[in-house]
Scaffold this motif. Sequence first.
Motif, PDB file in Angstrom:
ATOM      1  N   LYS A  37       0.714  -9.014  14.088  1.00  0.00           N
ATOM      2  CA  LYS A  37      -0.011  -7.800  14.459  1.00  0.00           C
ATOM      3  C   LYS A  37       0.111  -7.525  15.955  1.00  0.00           C
ATOM      4  N   LEU A  38       0.004  -8.579  16.759  1.00  0.00           N
ATOM      5  CA  LEU A  38       0.106  -8.423  18.206  1.00  0.00           C
ATOM      6  C   LEU A  38       1.474  -7.884  18.593  1.00  0.00           C
ATOM      7  N   ALA A  39       2.514  -8.442  17.983  1.00  0.00           N
ATOM      8  CA  ALA A  39       3.873  -7.988  18.268  1.00  0.00           C
ATOM      9  C   ALA A  39       4.057  -6.532  17.853  1.00  0.00           C
ATOM     10  N   GLN A  40       3.511  -6.170  16.687  1.00  0.00           N
ATOM     11  CA  GLN A  40       3.616  -4.793  16.203  1.00  0.00           C
ATOM     12  C   GLN A  40       2.862  -3.837  17.109  1.00  0.00           C
ATOM     13  N   GLU A  41       1.728  -4.294  17.642  1.00  0.00           N
ATOM     14  CA  GLU A  41       0.922  -3.437  18.508  1.00  0.00           C
ATOM     15  C   GLU A  41       1.716  -3.023  19.748  1.00  0.00           C
ATOM     16  N   TYR A  42       2.538  -3.940  20.259  1.00  0.00           N
ATOM     17  CA  TYR A  42       3.308  -3.639  21.452  1.00  0.00           C
ATOM     18  C   TYR A  42       4.629  -2.961  21.137  1.00  0.00           C
ATOM     19  N   SER A  43       5.181  -3.215  19.936  1.00  0.00           N
ATOM     20  CA  SER A  43       6.450  -2.582  19.566  1.00  0.00           C
ATOM     21  C   SER A  43       6.239  -1.183  19.006  1.00  0.00           C
ATOM     22  N   ASN A  44       5.163  -0.996  18.215  1.00  0.00           N
ATOM     23  CA  ASN A  44       4.843   0.324  17.652  1.00  0.00           C
ATOM     24  C   ASN A  44       3.378   0.334  17.265  1.00  0.00           C
ATOM     25  N   GLU A  45       2.543   0.876  18.153  1.00  0.00           N
ATOM     26  CA  GLU A  45       1.095   0.805  17.951  1.00  0.00           C
ATOM     27  C   GLU A  45       0.599   1.697  16.817  1.00  0.00           C
ATOM     28  N   LYS A  46       1.442   2.575  16.298  1.00  0.00           N
ATOM     29  CA  LYS A  46       1.029   3.473  15.224  1.00  0.00           C
ATOM     30  C   LYS A  46       1.674   3.138  13.892  1.00  0.00           C
ATOM     31  N   GLN A  47       2.195   1.938  13.776  1.00  0.00           N
ATOM     32  CA  GLN A  47       2.838   1.526  12.535  1.00  0.00           C
ATOM     33  C   GLN A  47       2.256   0.210  12.071  1.00  0.00           C
ATOM     34  N   GLY A  48       2.054   0.070  10.772  1.00  0.00           N
ATOM     35  CA  GLY A  48       1.511  -1.172  10.233  1.00  0.00           C
ATOM     36  C   GLY A  48       0.858  -0.934   8.892  1.00  0.00           C
ATOM     37  N   SER A  49      -0.111  -1.756   8.555  1.00  0.00           N
ATOM     38  CA  SER A  49      -0.833  -1.609   7.293  1.00  0.00           C
ATOM     39  C   SER A  49      -2.300  -1.927   7.508  1.00  0.00           C
ATOM     40  N   LEU A  50      -3.128  -1.332   6.671  1.00  0.00           N
ATOM     41  CA  LEU A  50      -4.576  -1.548   6.742  1.00  0.00           C
ATOM     42  C   LEU A  50      -5.084  -1.754   5.323  1.00  0.00           C
ATOM     43  N   ARG A  51      -5.758  -2.870   5.097  1.00  0.00           N
ATOM     44  CA  ARG A  51      -6.247  -3.230   3.770  1.00  0.00           C
ATOM     45  C   ARG A  51      -7.768  -3.223   3.773  1.00  0.00           C
ATOM     46  N   ILE A  52      -8.338  -2.520   2.805  1.00  0.00           N
ATOM     47  CA  ILE A  52      -9.789  -2.330   2.739  1.00  0.00           C
ATOM     48  C   ILE A  52     -10.305  -2.775   1.378  1.00  0.00           C
ATOM     49  N   ALA A  53     -11.450  -3.434   1.376  1.00  0.00           N
ATOM     50  CA  ALA A  53     -12.128  -3.785   0.133  1.00  0.00           C
ATOM     51  C   ALA A  53     -13.493  -3.126   0.132  1.00  0.00           C
ATOM     52  N   THR A  54     -13.827  -2.432  -0.944  1.00  0.00           N
ATOM     53  CA  THR A  54     -15.098  -1.731  -1.001  1.00  0.00           C
ATOM     54  C   THR A  54     -15.495  -1.475  -2.451  1.00  0.00           C
ATOM     55  N   THR A  55     -16.610  -0.772  -2.632  1.00  0.00           N
ATOM     56  CA  THR A  55     -17.074  -0.429  -3.978  1.00  0.00           C
ATOM     57  C   THR A  55     -16.532   0.935  -4.377  1.00  0.00           C
ATOM     58  N   HIS A  56     -16.694   1.262  -5.657  1.00  0.00           N
ATOM     59  CA  HIS A  56     -16.215   2.545  -6.154  1.00  0.00           C
ATOM     60  C   HIS A  56     -16.895   3.707  -5.438  1.00  0.00           C
ATOM     61  N   THR A  57     -18.202   3.623  -5.226  1.00  0.00           N
ATOM     62  CA  THR A  57     -18.932   4.732  -4.613  1.00  0.00           C
ATOM     63  C   THR A  57     -18.414   5.029  -3.216  1.00  0.00           C
ATOM     64  N   GLN A  58     -18.183   3.991  -2.415  1.00  0.00           N
ATOM     65  CA  GLN A  58     -17.639   4.202  -1.071  1.00  0.00           C
ATOM     66  C   GLN A  58     -16.229   4.792  -1.146  1.00  0.00           C
ATOM     67  N   ALA A  59     -15.414   4.242  -2.034  1.00  0.00           N
ATOM     68  CA  ALA A  59     -14.035   4.714  -2.157  1.00  0.00           C
ATOM     69  C   ALA A  59     -13.966   6.158  -2.621  1.00  0.00           C
ATOM     70  N   ARG A  60     -14.858   6.525  -3.509  1.00  0.00           N
ATOM     71  CA  ARG A  60     -14.814   7.857  -4.123  1.00  0.00           C
ATOM     72  C   ARG A  60     -15.507   8.922  -3.272  1.00  0.00           C
ATOM     73  N   TYR A  61     -16.605   8.565  -2.587  1.00  0.00           N
ATOM     74  CA  TYR A  61     -17.408   9.587  -1.930  1.00  0.00           C
ATOM     75  C   TYR A  61     -17.488   9.474  -0.413  1.00  0.00           C
ATOM     76  N   ALA A  62     -17.436   8.285   0.137  1.00  0.00           N
ATOM     77  CA  ALA A  62     -17.609   8.138   1.587  1.00  0.00           C
ATOM     78  C   ALA A  62     -16.296   8.111   2.365  1.00  0.00           C
ATOM     79  N   LEU A  63     -15.220   7.655   1.727  1.00  0.00           N
ATOM     80  CA  LEU A  63     -13.986   7.405   2.455  1.00  0.00           C
ATOM     81  C   LEU A  63     -12.921   8.505   2.430  1.00  0.00           C
ATOM     82  N   PRO A  64     -12.879   9.386   1.440  1.00  0.00           N
ATOM     83  CA  PRO A  64     -11.766  10.342   1.371  1.00  0.00           C
ATOM     84  C   PRO A  64     -11.501  11.137   2.649  1.00  0.00           C
TER      85      PRO A  64
END
Length: 324
Positions: A82-109
């Motif tokens: 991640k550190l290397a990616q931050e300096y090589s391309n700060e806008k490229q990578g992946s983000l993984r989130i764990a949450t409930t259905h209600t958050q995924a459906r109503y709070a996050l879109p």
Amino acid sequence: MKLQQLRYVWEVAHHDLNVSATAQSLFTSQPGISKQIRLLEDELGVEIFARSGKHLTHITPVGTEIIQMAGDVLRKVGDIRKLAQEYSNEKQGSLRIATTHTQARYALPQVIKGFRAEFPDVSLHMNQGTPAQIAELAATGTVDFAIATEGMDLFQDLVMMPCYRWNRSVVVPEGHPLAGRERITLMEVAQYPIVTYVFGFTGRSRLDEAFSREGLTPNVVFTATDTDVIKTYVRLGLGVGIIATMAVDPVQDKDLVVLPADHLFESSITHIGFRKGTFLRKFMYDFIRRFAPHLTRDKVNEAVAAPTRAERNQIFEQVDLPSR
């Protein structure tokens, strides 16, 4: 000792000791994994896994400690990437989130929509589960962020920060006896069958506590983790629905009568968190701020630096959390 060997023992431990399933998830061969684990055990002079024939039966005591350390090493390796990616391309990578259905459906879109517009080269991966599953995924580093309301005691190993308050509404079909009431009481609600969330999901504990304080026993006839499913069964006349107010859609739910219930139940607080020691990239700070504007980079770093959970909570005591 090879990094690959540490990954294999960690993955096998987190695939219920199923080497075949581990091989499939890592796109490699079962014999190759078994061989590398044996080589590591021979080098260390201890058994990480106990066996019955060719099958792994359980993790040995020393194996438990080795696997925990292996997980720490793998997470550090991930942070280096991640550190290397931050300096090589700060806008490229992946983000993984764990949450409930209600958050995924109503709070996050809307949050994700804005985030994707700013960071189109960041891939997003979302896991939905119970609070226990969410906590486990974050604690093991399988996901970057955990977003949850219930079971905060499960998240002791994570830096959890408050995002917003929310409460509930009662929903009934048109023509229901409660439909004409301007201000319902808990006793009135308790007179009807109730359709709501599974215990441990989406603030369900607040609901049970409210009935208990009034000496009432709610007749919960149907539970689900999905708010849309709850509304479906309310429409079928199965019972009175108690759902998160944020889950009420004025267009799709116009056939239901929505009754405010924030005077009946204490509000709940949704938190976002991550494993302490996680290297946060620029876009990760940005995601947190979009989800909870008061969680600026400085405020997040202050929470990370707090040595105890109690001191971390003090940081947010004076914050006026928004409501949804």
